[in-house]
Design an enzyme around this catalytic site. Structure first.
Site, PDB file in Angstrom:
ATOM      1  N   TYR A  21       0.942  -1.156  -0.109  1.00 47.34           N
ATOM      2  CA  TYR A  21       0.074   0.042  -0.030  1.00 47.34           C
ATOM      3  C   TYR A  21       0.906   1.222   0.004  1.00 47.34           C
ATOM      4  CZ  TYR A  21      -3.524  -3.527   1.835  1.00 47.34           C
ATOM      5  OH  TYR A  21      -4.457  -4.371   1.695  1.00 47.34           O
ATOM      6  N   TYR A 149     -14.727  -4.937   2.349  1.00 46.08           N
ATOM      7  CA  TYR A 149     -13.246  -5.116   2.026  1.00 46.08           C
ATOM      8  C   TYR A 149     -12.943  -6.739   2.158  1.00 46.08           C
ATOM      9  CZ  TYR A 149      -8.167  -5.607   1.837  1.00 46.08           C
ATOM     10  OH  TYR A 149      -7.268  -6.027   1.439  1.00 46.08           O
ATOM     11  N   ASP A 243     -17.226 -13.148   6.187  1.00 46.83           N
ATOM     12  CA  ASP A 243     -15.968 -12.580   6.484  1.00 46.83           C
ATOM     13  C   ASP A 243     -15.708 -12.247   7.793  1.00 46.83           C
ATOM     14  OD1 ASP A 243     -13.300 -11.644   6.380  1.00 46.83           O
ATOM     15  OD2 ASP A 243     -13.689 -10.944   4.411  1.00 46.83           O
ATOM     16  N   LYS A 272      -6.276 -13.319  10.611  1.00 48.66           N
ATOM     17  CA  LYS A 272      -5.579 -12.154  11.664  1.00 48.66           C
ATOM     18  C   LYS A 272      -5.346 -12.709  13.172  1.00 48.66           C
ATOM     19  CE  LYS A 272      -7.316  -8.246   8.865  1.00 48.66           C
ATOM     20  NZ  LYS A 272      -6.042  -7.549   8.550  1.00 48.66           N
TER      21      LYS A 272
HETATM   22  C1  LIG Z   1     -12.567  -8.513   6.504  1.00 48.15           C
HETATM   23  C2  LIG Z   1     -11.210  -8.968   5.951  1.00 48.15           C
HETATM   24  N1  LIG Z   1     -11.171  -9.811   4.991  1.00 48.15           N
HETATM   25  C3  LIG Z   1     -10.075 -10.345   3.979  1.00 48.15           C
HETATM   26  C4  LIG Z   1      -8.819  -9.582   4.578  1.00 48.15           C
HETATM   27  C5  LIG Z   1      -7.623  -9.947   3.725  1.00 48.15           C
HETATM   28  O1  LIG Z   1      -6.951 -10.733   4.561  1.00 48.15           O
HETATM   29  P1  LIG Z   1      -5.187 -10.719   4.085  1.00 48.15           P
HETATM   30  O2  LIG Z   1      -4.691  -9.257   4.292  1.00 48.15           O
HETATM   31  O3  LIG Z   1      -4.763 -11.558   5.378  1.00 48.15           O
HETATM   32  O4  LIG Z   1      -5.246 -11.302   2.729  1.00 48.15           O
HETATM   33  C6  LIG Z   1      -8.944  -8.482   5.359  1.00 48.15           C
HETATM   34  C7  LIG Z   1      -7.445  -7.681   5.843  1.00 48.15           C
HETATM   35  O5  LIG Z   1      -7.597  -6.641   6.348  1.00 48.15           O
HETATM   36  C8  LIG Z   1     -10.004  -8.194   6.145  1.00 48.15           C
HETATM   37  O6  LIG Z   1      -9.869  -7.208   6.879  1.00 48.15           O
END
Ligand SMILES: Cc1ncc(COP(=O)(O)O)c(C=O)c1O
Length: 427
Positions: A21, A149, A243, A272
């Site tokens: 980023y 996201y 998610d 995470k």
């Molecule tokens: C809700 C959500 N899904 C997917 C992701 C993507 O995860 P990664 O960065 O481990 O690929 C993130 C990352 O911030 C997220 O907050």
């Protein structure tokens, strides 16, 4: 004042790294981290920052928790890695069993990968193939929500908010999905119901971050909205993918956000805080119905996916140890205490010129601004305040480790109030 000298490894290595980023031409030089402990990040120049971000929301137990460290050290000595093809091992199977027991309903089958984005890709692939295996053709699209996201890989990008989700450049190149407003009132729900009902036979699934849409702007919705979206999916027999990569593991005050709406999705994605923020690991967990859809005498009905490091024993050992900590230590009560303190500590920002909203949910505190022309300057001010806070887009937010004490959290909220009020006075 002369700038402190940088360590050698930074001087010689920086010109070879490409950072996430970042516009590498103009981005300010990052700070060199040399050590982490509890809720603190130590910099090479001797400064110590109180962490308000938990390293992209992962370090729920703080850094270097001895219980996780010891579990990883034991596993490292015994078997750092072995392939999961044809072989299985105790850390992965124990973790799968424990996740299935903790997750709501019949989310019983755990597929491991190494990043959140990949776990979303797998969830999407599972949903599409679930229908194909049943002989249903044409259900290949997804419905997702504005401000959502879900990651940076191609499939995950396609279900992000096309404008807020950082991927606007790829308009027209990514697979076309339906990104709709998240319904919040009766009229919007009726419209959503008509929308889904009208094209259900083309939709593999609906994907949503439950309760908190995080990286797309830290937007909150009520458990009742989540429950109604789940009911609409059920009514039209569309799979629901939740998610919980950002919301899982206590962040919103319950172990999983979907519990607050009494919703059990067909597929859930986790990452995470899964390993307490120590190792890359993600899981895509399927309900019995979805899993059963892959059982067949036909080899081509199997899920043909297998990341090389799937179920890495070190990462699974870390995650197992992290789950021990959720059992032994009062993380959910800590998240709720943080919520109360964030609400109190950030309320001074409400009403300042340029502050659009102040909101808290679990261990997430958000101050939304009308516009932030110079994010880097704002970020730098936080470091000068001795805290690690990384505003993005139009939000200044705190998602500290769940173990943070009252004094450290007070330092974080005071720094946010000070920096935001300075910003407000200057705008
Ligand atoms: C809700 C959500 N899904 C997917 C992701 C993507 O995860 P990664 O960065 O481990 O690929 C993130 C990352 O911030 C997220 O907050």
């Amino acid at each position: 004042m002369t700038a402190p000298e940088r360590p050698d490894w930074s001087e010689t290595g920086f010109r070879h790294i490409w950072l996430p980023y970042s516009q590498m031409k103009t981005a300010p030089r990052p700070y060199e981290a040399v050590r982490t402990e509890g809720v603190r990040v130590h910099l090479a120049d001797g400064r110590i920052l109180i962490d308000g971000v938990s390293s992209w929301w992962t370090a729920c137990h703080g850094y270097n928790h001895p219980h996780i460290r010891e579990a990883v050290e034991r596993q490292l000595a015994r078997m750092p890695h072995v392939m999961l093809g044809g072989l299985v091992h105790e850390p992965a199977l124990t973790l799968a069993r424990r996740l299935a027991a903790l997750l709501p309903g019949d989310l019983n089958r755990v597929f491991f990968s190494e990043s959140g984005s990949v776990s979303v890709e797998i969830a999407m692939k599972m949903a599409i193939q679930f229908w194909l295996n049943r002989g249903v053709r044409g259900r290949s699209r997804f419905v997702s929500f504005r401000h959502g996201y879900h990651g940076d890989t191609t499939g995950a990008m396609s279900v992000c908010d096309p404008d807020e989700g950082m991927h606007a450049l790829f308009h027209g190149i990514l697979p076309a999905q339906h990104v709709v407003d998240l319904p919040q009132d009766d009229a919007a729900f009726e419209a959503f119901d008509r929308f889904l009902g009208g094209r259900a036979e083309t939709i593999a699934g609906v994907i949503l971050e439950p309760l908190v849409q995080a990286a797309g702007g830290m937007k909150f919705h009520a458990p009742a909205a989540l429950a109604r979206i789940a009911a609409t999916c059920r009514r039209h027999d569309v799979l629901l993918i939740l998610d919980e990569i950002a919301t899982g593991f206590g962040r919103t005050g319950s172990l999983f956000a979907c519990e607050q709406a009494d919703v059990c999705p067909d597929i859930i994605t986790l990452s995470k805080a899964l390993t307490g923020g120590t190792m890359p690991l993600a899981a895509t967990v399927a309900s019995d119905r979805v899993y059963d859809g892959f059982l067949s005498d036909r080899p081509d009905h199997a899920l043909m996916h297998g990341p090389t490091f799937t179920g890495n024993p070190l990462a699974c050992a870390a995650a197992d140890a992290s789950l021990d900590l959720f059992e032994r230590e009062p993380r959910l009560a800590q998240a709720r205490r943080i919520e109360a303190q964030l609400a109190d500590g950030l309320k001074g920002c409400a009403g300042l010129p340029g502050v659009v909203d102040v909101r808290c949910r679990g261990a997430i505190g958000v101050v939304q601004l009308d516009r932030v022309p110079d994010l880097n300057a704002l970020r730098q001010r936080f470091v000068e305040e001795g805290v690690w806070v990384r505003p993005f887009a139009d939000v200044v937010y705190l998602m500290p480790p769940l173990v943070i004490g009252e004094d450290d959290l007070g330092t974080l909220t005071a720094a946010v109030c000070r920096v935001v009020s300075e910003w407000s006075g200057r705008r």
